[in-house]
Design a protein around this motif. Structure first.
Motif, PDB file in Angstrom:
ATOM      1  N   UNK A   1       0.848  -1.197   0.000  1.00  0.00           N
ATOM      2  CA  UNK A   1       0.000   0.000   0.000  1.00  0.00           C
ATOM      3  C   UNK A   1       0.886   1.251   0.000  1.00  0.00           C
ATOM      4  N   UNK A   2       0.504   2.197  -0.811  1.00  0.00           N
ATOM      5  CA  UNK A   2       1.274   3.433  -0.912  1.00  0.00           C
ATOM      6  C   UNK A   2       1.242   4.179   0.407  1.00  0.00           C
ATOM      7  N   UNK A   3       2.398   4.572   0.908  1.00  0.00           N
ATOM      8  CA  UNK A   3       2.470   5.271   2.175  1.00  0.00           C
ATOM      9  C   UNK A   3       2.031   6.711   1.995  1.00  0.00           C
ATOM     10  N   UNK A   4       1.662   7.340   3.113  1.00  0.00           N
ATOM     11  CA  UNK A   4       1.136   8.707   3.066  1.00  0.00           C
ATOM     12  C   UNK A   4       2.125   9.669   2.432  1.00  0.00           C
ATOM     13  N   UNK A   5       3.405   9.574   2.809  1.00  0.00           N
ATOM     14  CA  UNK A   5       4.393  10.500   2.268  1.00  0.00           C
ATOM     15  C   UNK A   5       4.430  10.453   0.749  1.00  0.00           C
ATOM     16  N   UNK A   6       4.331   9.250   0.183  1.00  0.00           N
ATOM     17  CA  UNK A   6       4.352   9.120  -1.272  1.00  0.00           C
ATOM     18  C   UNK A   6       3.120   9.761  -1.895  1.00  0.00           C
ATOM     19  N   UNK A   7       1.966   9.590  -1.242  1.00  0.00           N
ATOM     20  CA  UNK A   7       0.735  10.195  -1.758  1.00  0.00           C
ATOM     21  C   UNK A   7       0.833  11.715  -1.757  1.00  0.00           C
ATOM     22  N   UNK A   8       1.318  12.259  -0.658  1.00  0.00           N
ATOM     23  CA  UNK A   8       1.398  13.710  -0.548  1.00  0.00           C
ATOM     24  C   UNK A   8       2.423  14.292  -1.515  1.00  0.00           C
ATOM     25  N   UNK A   9       3.545  13.613  -1.665  1.00  0.00           N
ATOM     26  CA  UNK A   9       4.593  14.131  -2.533  1.00  0.00           C
ATOM     27  C   UNK A   9       4.193  14.109  -4.005  1.00  0.00           C
ATOM     28  N   UNK A  10       3.228  13.268  -4.354  1.00  0.00           N
ATOM     29  CA  UNK A  10       2.808  13.193  -5.751  1.00  0.00           C
ATOM     30  C   UNK A  10       1.526  13.978  -6.021  1.00  0.00           C
ATOM     31  N   UNK A  11       1.071  14.773  -5.041  1.00  0.00           N
ATOM     32  CA  UNK A  11      -0.139  15.552  -5.239  1.00  0.00           C
ATOM     33  C   UNK A  11       0.054  16.626  -6.308  1.00  0.00           C
ATOM     34  N   UNK A  12      -0.951  16.764  -7.135  1.00  0.00           N
ATOM     35  CA  UNK A  12      -1.008  17.864  -8.092  1.00  0.00           C
ATOM     36  C   UNK A  12      -2.467  18.168  -8.369  1.00  0.00           C
TER      37      UNK A  12
END
Length: 377
Positions: A1-12
């Motif tokens: 599962x994608x970790x939160x940090x990865x989700x936030x860093x890829x936000x656009x």
């Protein structure tokens, strides 16, 4: 599962609203069925589709500025709103444009500036502005009995505008409040009288603007102040000799980590991301940039800076844990949806609408004082 940090860093930016009439976006509430409610400075409530941000309708009926929104937990079609006009209203989200379905009032002198609904869907509580330069009140109603008089009021715990009321997400009897008197109070409402119910009083050093339940089992409390102070308290230590403060800073602008060439001008608020076990603090700069930070015992850590979206101050945000998406709204009248790898359909950035006469609201609505009250336990 994608970790939160990865989700936030890829936000656009995935979607951007384009309102026909300029208005500040002040607050948000999310309905599980796909509706996002947004309170506006023109005293209206907008309903948007969460995926497309398409405006589905609006409610009008309040005669003063809105201070808070909340969807009912047991009846998710029911949306509550509170206003400086001294009323709390409930709206049927299935009927956009309809009149309010329920109405709650208190004393005619009361002007509300905060509100929340208990997780048990039984209690409503609204905090008032200071009355007659002397008192402020926490007003309680039975949510099942609209139109009836309040169950009662707390009148001794705050002496100035009550800027936020927050019920505990799991304990129906636990509630926190903060005010411009600099105090943050925690109550156990099952104990009866106000004196008995008051479990703890914390000193926020200056005008407290918001509180957020956080931590494992929501045993911690985050407080943000209007001059950008931040305090994190551990309520599990109330009956121990351990210090209650696990992190405290009078001005996070002096230590907040930001990208090179960027700065933090203000904090927007905090949110406990339960699935990730992290406390998210959102801040921004006056040009519309956003900083997503993690807060823990060691302080603040920058997770992601977002730019190219807003053109001025961001006033509200909401994290959708299921979709892994972030909603933001601000003084440029824009509602934005940020998603991992999002590709905006249009890249046109709306200009700031601060010059429009329709937006005559105060960007930092409360006075600033400084207090030296001690912690009571």
């Amino acid at each position: 599962m994608e970790v939160l940090e990865d989700k936030l860093r890829s936000l656009s930016i995935a979607r951007r609203s384009h309102p026909e009439k300029p208005t500040y976006l002040l607050g948000m509430a999310q309905q599980p069925e796909g509706v996002l409610a947004v309170s506006c400075s023109n005293m209206s409530i907008h309903l948007h589709n969460k995926e497309t941000l398409k405006l589905q309708g609006e409610y009008r009926g309040h005669g003063g500025p809105l201070c808070a929104l909340a969807f009912a937990h047991a009846s998710p079609h029911l949306l509550y709103s509170a206003s400086a006009d001294g009323t709390v209203r409930a709206w049927d989200a299935r009927l956009p444009g309809s009149k309010s379905a329920q109405l709650f009032r208190s004393d005619s002198s009361h002007s509300f500036c905060s509100f929340d609904l208990s997780c048990g869907n039984v209690l409503l509580c609204a905090g008032t502005e200071q009355v007659d330069k002397a008192d402020s009140f926490l007003v309680f109603w039975d949510a099942r009995k609209p139109g009836e008089s309040p169950l009662g009021v707390y009148s001794e715990s705050h002496s100035d505008d009550i800027t936020q009321v927050r019920f505990h997400p799991r304990d129906k009897d636990r509630m926190a409040s903060c005010a411009t008197d600099g105090l943050v109070n925690v109550f156990d409402l099952s104990r009866g009288s106000e004196d008995e119910a008051l479990l703890a009083t914390f000193n926020g050093d200056s005008c407290a603007s918001s509180v957020c339940w956080c931590g494992d089992d929501y045993r911690r409390l985050l407080c943000l102040s209007q001059d950008e102070g931040l305090h994190l308290w551990d309520l599990s230590r109330l009956d121990t000799e351990q210090p209650l403060a696990v992190f405290s800073c009078r001005d996070v602008r002096s230590l907040a980590p930001t990208a090179p060439g960027r700065r933090l001008d203000y904090t927007v608020g905090g949110a406990w991301l339960e699935d990730a076990g992290k406390l998210l603090v959102v801040g921004g700069d006056n040009a519309g940039g956003l900083h997503l930070m993690e807060c823990d015992d060691g302080g603040l850590r920058l997770l992601k800076s977002l730019h190219g979206g807003h053109a001025s101050t961001v006033r509200c945000f909401l994290w959708d844990a299921v979709a892994g998406a972030l909603f933001t709204g601000g003084e440029d009248a824009q509602l934005l949806l940020w998603k991992p790898g999002g590709a905006e359909l249009t890249s046109v950035k709306k200009e700031s609408m601060k010059s429009c006469s329709a937006l005559k609201v105060k960007s930092r609505p409360h006075r600033k004082h400084y207090y030296n009250a001690s912690v009571q336990r």
